[in-house]
Design a protein around this motif. Structure first.
Motif, PDB file in Angstrom:
ATOM      1  N   SER A 180       0.797  -1.266   0.064  1.00 35.33           N
ATOM      2  CA  SER A 180      -0.054  -0.123   0.138  1.00 35.33           C
ATOM      3  C   SER A 180       0.823   1.193   0.080  1.00 35.33           C
ATOM      4  N   PRO A 181       0.523   2.338  -0.728  1.00 36.16           N
ATOM      5  CA  PRO A 181      -0.423   2.458  -1.784  1.00 36.16           C
ATOM      6  C   PRO A 181       0.380   1.584  -3.232  1.00 36.16           C
ATOM      7  N   PRO A 182      -0.297   1.318  -4.185  1.00 38.44           N
ATOM      8  CA  PRO A 182      -1.772   1.746  -4.427  1.00 38.44           C
ATOM      9  C   PRO A 182      -2.599   0.673  -4.095  1.00 38.44           C
ATOM     10  N   PHE A 183      -2.012  -0.640  -3.504  1.00 41.93           N
ATOM     11  CA  PHE A 183      -3.148  -1.546  -3.004  1.00 41.93           C
ATOM     12  C   PHE A 183      -3.488  -1.641  -1.675  1.00 41.93           C
ATOM     13  N   MET A 184      -4.351  -2.672  -1.043  1.00 41.01           N
ATOM     14  CA  MET A 184      -4.893  -2.548   0.235  1.00 41.01           C
ATOM     15  C   MET A 184      -4.182  -3.058   1.281  1.00 41.01           C
ATOM     16  N   GLY A 185      -2.714  -3.447   1.299  1.00 37.51           N
ATOM     17  CA  GLY A 185      -2.010  -3.960   2.293  1.00 37.51           C
ATOM     18  C   GLY A 185      -1.772  -5.398   1.849  1.00 37.51           C
ATOM     19  N   GLU A 186      -0.386  -5.994   2.245  1.00 37.77           N
ATOM     20  CA  GLU A 186      -0.093  -7.337   2.264  1.00 37.77           C
ATOM     21  C   GLU A 186      -0.688  -8.478   2.908  1.00 37.77           C
ATOM     22  N   ASP A 187      -1.527  -8.269   3.939  1.00 35.49           N
ATOM     23  CA  ASP A 187      -2.130  -9.094   4.674  1.00 35.49           C
ATOM     24  C   ASP A 187      -3.758  -9.084   4.532  1.00 35.49           C
ATOM     25  N   ILE A 188      -4.179  -9.110   3.266  1.00 25.40           N
ATOM     26  CA  ILE A 188      -5.565  -8.796   2.719  1.00 25.40           C
ATOM     27  C   ILE A 188      -5.985 -10.108   1.971  1.00 25.40           C
ATOM     28  N   GLU A 189      -7.132 -10.484   2.217  1.00 23.13           N
ATOM     29  CA  GLU A 189      -7.986 -11.590   1.701  1.00 23.13           C
ATOM     30  C   GLU A 189      -7.928 -11.597   0.115  1.00 23.13           C
ATOM     31  N   PRO A 190      -7.183 -12.610  -0.436  1.00 20.96           N
ATOM     32  CA  PRO A 190      -7.168 -12.503  -2.039  1.00 20.96           C
ATOM     33  C   PRO A 190      -8.433 -13.090  -2.676  1.00 20.96           C
ATOM     34  N   SER A 191      -9.115 -14.130  -1.682  1.00 20.88           N
ATOM     35  CA  SER A 191     -10.226 -14.764  -2.312  1.00 20.88           C
ATOM     36  C   SER A 191     -11.522 -13.765  -2.512  1.00 20.88           C
ATOM     37  N   VAL A 192     -12.493 -14.012  -3.406  1.00 18.91           N
ATOM     38  CA  VAL A 192     -13.764 -13.547  -3.279  1.00 18.91           C
ATOM     39  C   VAL A 192     -14.897 -14.175  -2.872  1.00 18.91           C
TER      40      VAL A 192
END
Length: 126
Positions: A61-73
């Motif tokens: 982050s930025p531009p993403f939401m962080g490295e410990d974020i859920e990759p699945s939907v």
């Protein structure tokens, strides 16, 4: 138009299209179509008035939401997730150049469907 602004409609389309599921297992193909997976809780609203999009963008982050974020939907999912972010430029037939960003994900594993039944499947979105 800013590159990120062009990504929002793509993310909206992608999240509305989890029906792009496929399987080579004949037994799974014979199952009723009501075995849709449940989306993950949370996500983001890309603009005022838009629906909640059940997806996070893992990465620095930025531009993403962080490295410990859920990759699945897919909620209640146990399996493999592969993902790639592609970025570059694209040129249309008129010679106009655009910035391009693409989030590609593939999921394969077991999940609990909205009706409570257990299933195994492969899903993907671009």
């Amino acid at each position: 138009m800013r590159p990120l602004a062009r990504l929002v409609p793509l993310l909206a389309l992608v999240t509305l299209a989890p029906g792009l599921a496929w399987s080579r297992d004949e037994e799974l193909l014979r199952r009723p179509r009501h075995a849709d997976p449940v989306p993950i809780p949370g996500g983001f609203v890309p603009f005022s008035g838009a629906p909640l999009i059940h997806v996070f963008a893992p990465g620095p982050s930025p531009p993403f939401m962080g490295e410990d974020i859920e990759p699945s939907v897919i909620g209640d999912f146990d399996g493999f997730t592969a993902m790639a972010y592609l970025a570059g430029t694209a040129t249309d037939a008129g010679g106009n150049t655009y910035d391009m960003q693409c989030d590609i994900r593939v999921y394969r594993g077991a999940y609990v469907a909205a009706d409570g039944t257990r299933h195994h499947g492969t899903f993907g979105f671009i």
